[in-house]
Design a protein around this motif. Structure first.
Motif, PDB file in Angstrom:
ATOM      1  N   PRO B 238       0.993  -1.424   0.134  1.00 16.32           N
ATOM      2  CA  PRO B 238      -0.098  -0.107   0.069  1.00 16.32           C
ATOM      3  C   PRO B 238       0.812   1.162   0.041  1.00 16.32           C
ATOM      4  O   PRO B 238       0.317   2.230  -0.358  1.00 16.32           O
ATOM      5  CB  PRO B 238      -0.791  -0.054   1.396  1.00 16.32           C
ATOM      6  N   ARG B 239       2.085   1.117   0.437  1.00 16.39           N
ATOM      7  CA  ARG B 239       2.949   2.427   0.512  1.00 16.39           C
ATOM      8  C   ARG B 239       3.670   2.633  -0.589  1.00 16.39           C
ATOM      9  O   ARG B 239       4.816   3.480  -0.589  1.00 16.39           O
ATOM     10  CB  ARG B 239       3.754   2.449   1.797  1.00 16.39           C
ATOM     11  N   THR B 240       3.371   2.045  -1.577  1.00  9.53           N
ATOM     12  CA  THR B 240       4.144   2.271  -2.789  1.00  9.53           C
ATOM     13  C   THR B 240       4.064   3.657  -3.473  1.00  9.53           C
ATOM     14  O   THR B 240       2.852   4.102  -3.682  1.00  9.53           O
ATOM     15  CB  THR B 240       3.633   1.276  -4.163  1.00  9.53           C
ATOM     16  N   THR B 241       5.033   4.482  -3.722  1.00 15.90           N
ATOM     17  CA  THR B 241       5.012   5.775  -4.308  1.00 15.90           C
ATOM     18  C   THR B 241       5.813   5.759  -5.561  1.00 15.90           C
ATOM     19  O   THR B 241       5.886   6.928  -6.138  1.00 15.90           O
ATOM     20  CB  THR B 241       5.701   6.688  -3.040  1.00 15.90           C
ATOM     21  N   GLY B 242       6.525   4.764  -5.777  1.00 15.14           N
ATOM     22  CA  GLY B 242       7.293   5.018  -7.114  1.00 15.14           C
ATOM     23  C   GLY B 242       6.969   3.976  -8.078  1.00 15.14           C
ATOM     24  O   GLY B 242       6.806   2.737  -7.653  1.00 15.14           O
ATOM     25  N   PHE B 243       6.909   4.177  -9.278  1.00 10.54           N
ATOM     26  CA  PHE B 243       6.627   3.463 -10.316  1.00 10.54           C
ATOM     27  C   PHE B 243       7.721   3.492 -11.474  1.00 10.54           C
ATOM     28  O   PHE B 243       8.150   4.457 -12.020  1.00 10.54           O
ATOM     29  CB  PHE B 243       5.254   3.623 -11.152  1.00 10.54           C
ATOM     30  N   VAL B 244       8.186   2.296 -12.124  1.00  7.47           N
ATOM     31  CA  VAL B 244       8.936   2.296 -13.183  1.00  7.47           C
ATOM     32  C   VAL B 244       8.111   1.291 -13.959  1.00  7.47           C
ATOM     33  O   VAL B 244       7.674   0.361 -13.964  1.00  7.47           O
ATOM     34  CB  VAL B 244      10.483   1.303 -12.686  1.00  7.47           C
ATOM     35  N   VAL B 271       6.307   8.547 -11.490  1.00  2.00           N
ATOM     36  CA  VAL B 271       6.397   7.476 -12.419  1.00  2.00           C
ATOM     37  C   VAL B 271       7.595   7.735 -13.282  1.00  2.00           C
ATOM     38  O   VAL B 271       7.825   8.946 -13.772  1.00  2.00           O
ATOM     39  CB  VAL B 271       5.101   7.625 -13.161  1.00  2.00           C
ATOM     40  N   VAL B 272       8.549   6.706 -13.444  1.00  2.27           N
ATOM     41  CA  VAL B 272       9.588   6.666 -14.427  1.00  2.27           C
ATOM     42  C   VAL B 272       9.328   5.783 -15.570  1.00  2.27           C
ATOM     43  O   VAL B 272       9.083   4.744 -15.302  1.00  2.27           O
ATOM     44  CB  VAL B 272      10.866   6.166 -13.639  1.00  2.27           C
ATOM     45  N   ALA B 273       9.531   6.370 -16.769  1.00  2.00           N
ATOM     46  CA  ALA B 273       9.166   5.298 -17.879  1.00  2.00           C
ATOM     47  C   ALA B 273      10.462   4.863 -18.704  1.00  2.00           C
ATOM     48  O   ALA B 273      11.766   5.658 -18.679  1.00  2.00           O
ATOM     49  CB  ALA B 273       8.205   5.824 -18.959  1.00  2.00           C
ATOM     50  N   VAL B 274      10.352   3.500 -19.207  1.00  2.00           N
ATOM     51  CA  VAL B 274      11.531   3.333 -20.206  1.00  2.00           C
ATOM     52  C   VAL B 274      10.990   3.081 -21.522  1.00  2.00           C
ATOM     53  O   VAL B 274      10.251   2.269 -21.673  1.00  2.00           O
ATOM     54  CB  VAL B 274      12.398   1.982 -19.427  1.00  2.00           C
TER      55      VAL B 274
END
Lengths: 335, 335
Positions: B238-244, B271-274
């Motif tokens: 639930p504490r996820t704050t970063g996404f790749v 959010v970081v995208a590749v």
DNA sequence: ACAATAAGTCGAAGCGCTTCGACTCACCCT
DNA sequence: AGGGTGAGTCGAAGCGCTTCGACTTATTGT
């Protein structure tokens, strides 16, 4: 490198016999045929493409000229290219990939050198400078897209006029009266690529018949450009409830902006897209859309080209009938 | 069809002289050179590709083998293809487009027939069945992508391990502790295309060093699949704050879902995208991203191939350094 | 001043294939 | 029995180019 002569020696026949086995242009007893085929297997023979091209003056290659701009309608181009390549293979042809970077000179180079037996041009503009050269070269060619002057040319394209009409009908049928059209980037209109204009034409004609009010706004892709465009649209026509979008990179920004403004899709506004099916399916709202049949276009182009190469050539224009698929982005106009 | 012999006659020299003018392989007096060049112009001469290939056993063609799947990382493939084609032209080569449909036999066909001087393979899998054939054919080749066994091969690829590390560092630097990785579709991992796994590897290694908690979830593109994936992620962490995100077709659905859940980007989650730069720029939030340098990859691949053809060949792996561009989708972790 | 070298050109021999004409056998018809 | 026919095969002539060796004429070094 195994040659035909070696195969002939190995099979105890003459070179011409091996050639005839390969081409089937003269009858061969099944005994020799078998012997030759075994030798070919055993030696791992592959005919040399250059020699073949020289002797037969056929390269078995179709040149495909792609637009250079890699930033526009890319998935469509890619699908066409792949469809062209695979279809060509089923007819025994390979595909030479040319980019638009070279422009007309590339046409000259390829036709002049006998590098390809025929050409397929994508992204044809209304007044394309490659066409005069193509015409005079006399090389079999098929265009994907529709130039202004089509005499003596074979063209394949989606029927964009009908596409526009279809969108208008769909929205009208749902009761929408004020329609905004988000078109391709202004640059596309300036280049006169045709398809954008033809869609608009179909849209306008049917809109008139159905008594819709149409507002057309070209748009560069991207969020910021779209925000500006959208603001202007609602400013001019506050009662707009229907959108037709013909610009892949405008789709998501449009949906995002509508959401942010609290306009629900499809409850408050309906959106019809003109785009490849995968784009419509993967969008954040599954889009009602008219598909751009990229694969079909590629396939038909190759089939026309091959027919020409076999002498069953038929000049003319083939317009593929558009199909509208209803998904989750269109619904009845709000009361 | 004008031939070399006709040019020779027109210029009053022998055929070989014309050939030497064209190739520059022997010195020619500037007087004759000029005369020959004029004749070439006047007659509109173009060397015949087949004859040239036969006599010199060089086709001046590079074969490019593309993946068949037109639904995945399409823009990247397209950019690479166009870059390959244009770069090849600057070195005097044309590009033959092969699709993965034919698989390994295509390699045999092309190398066997002398149709191309070299090959570039895209979308190479970890254990690719085209590689044994390539190796034994001895034909110059460059891979875009990284197979498991690279001895005797030349490969070009983005350094995906470093890419993963870079993403981890960026998010860690902003104070994020719980990171979710939205990967490519499960099918991609099953095919062992490598790059997805390498990114993950880099991500995991750096995450360990930086004391991040990482949750990896492959995802098919599209809104519905993403919704399910995202629910599971917040359920577990639930504490996820970063996404790749390493899946172009998951980007917009993710952004849409986060918005709908009332999680602001970048205030609540980053959010970081590749992905290729255009995708990052055109997204509904301008994305902080590590670019996939498609053009660069295509260009380098051609340059390696050309070097090999010129004898300056160097086997080995070239990994392009990733670059992270900060845009509007990442910010400090919420307190 | 004379051999050695370089610059500039040509002729001819292929590269590996296709294709045309010609040849050899059956075999059939009358 | 004899000519006609068609099936099956071969030889040879290219297709248009590159490239090797050889030749002719300047140019250089000693």
């Amino acid at each position: 490198m195994v040659t035909l002569a070696e195969v002939a020696r190995h099979a105890g026949v003459s070179a011409s016999t091996v050639s005839y086995v390969l081409s089937g242009k003269r009858s061969i007893s099944s005994a020799t045929r078998l012997r030759v085929e075994r030798s070919i297997q055993d030696l791992g023979y592959h005919p040399n493409a250059g020699a073949r091209a020289l002797a037969s003056s056929k390269s078995n290659i179709i040149a495909l000229m792609m637009p250079l701009r890699t930033d526009m309608y890319v998935p469509v181009m890619m699908e066409i290219a792949v469809a062209v390549a695979t279809t060509a293979r089923t007819h025994g042809y390979d595909v030479l990939l040319l980019t638009g970077a070279e422009g007309a000179p590339a046409v000259r180079r390829v036709t002049g050198s006998g590098m390809a037996d025929a050409m397929i041009l994508m992204d044809v503009e209304l007044d394309d400078d490659r066409l005069p050269l193509l015409r005079e070269s006399g090389q079999p060619a098929v265009l994907i897209g529709l130039p202004a002057e089509t005499v003596g040319l074979t063209c394949v394209d989606l029927d964009f006029v009908a596409t526009g009409a279809l969108c208008a009908e769909h929205l009208a049928g749902l009761g929408h009266r004020d329609i905004a059209v988000i078109g391709e980037a202004p640059a596309v209109y300036e280049r006169h690529t045709g398809f954008a204009e033809r869609t608009l034409e179909g849209l306008r004609a049917r809109a008139r018949e159905l008594d819709l009010r149409l507002l057309h706004r070209p748009s560069d892709g991207g969020y910021d450009a779209m925000a500006a465009t959208l603001a202007r649209i609602f400013d001019e026509r506050p009662r707009t409830t229907g959108f037709v979008v013909q610009n892949e990179s405008a789709v998501e920004p449009l949906l995002a902006l509508l959401r942010r403004q609290g306009r629900a899709v499809p409850e408050d506004v309906s959106v019809v897209a003109v785009c490849p099916d995968p784009v419509a399916v993967h969008a954040s709202v599954r889009l009602t859309s008219v598909a751009i049949p990229a694969q079909e276009m590629g396939r038909r182009a190759v089939e026309h080209v091959v027919a020409k190469l076999n002498g069953h050539g038929t000049d003319g224009i083939e317009l593929l009938a558009p199909e509208l698929t209803v998904r989750a982005s269109t619904g009845p106009a709000p009361a």
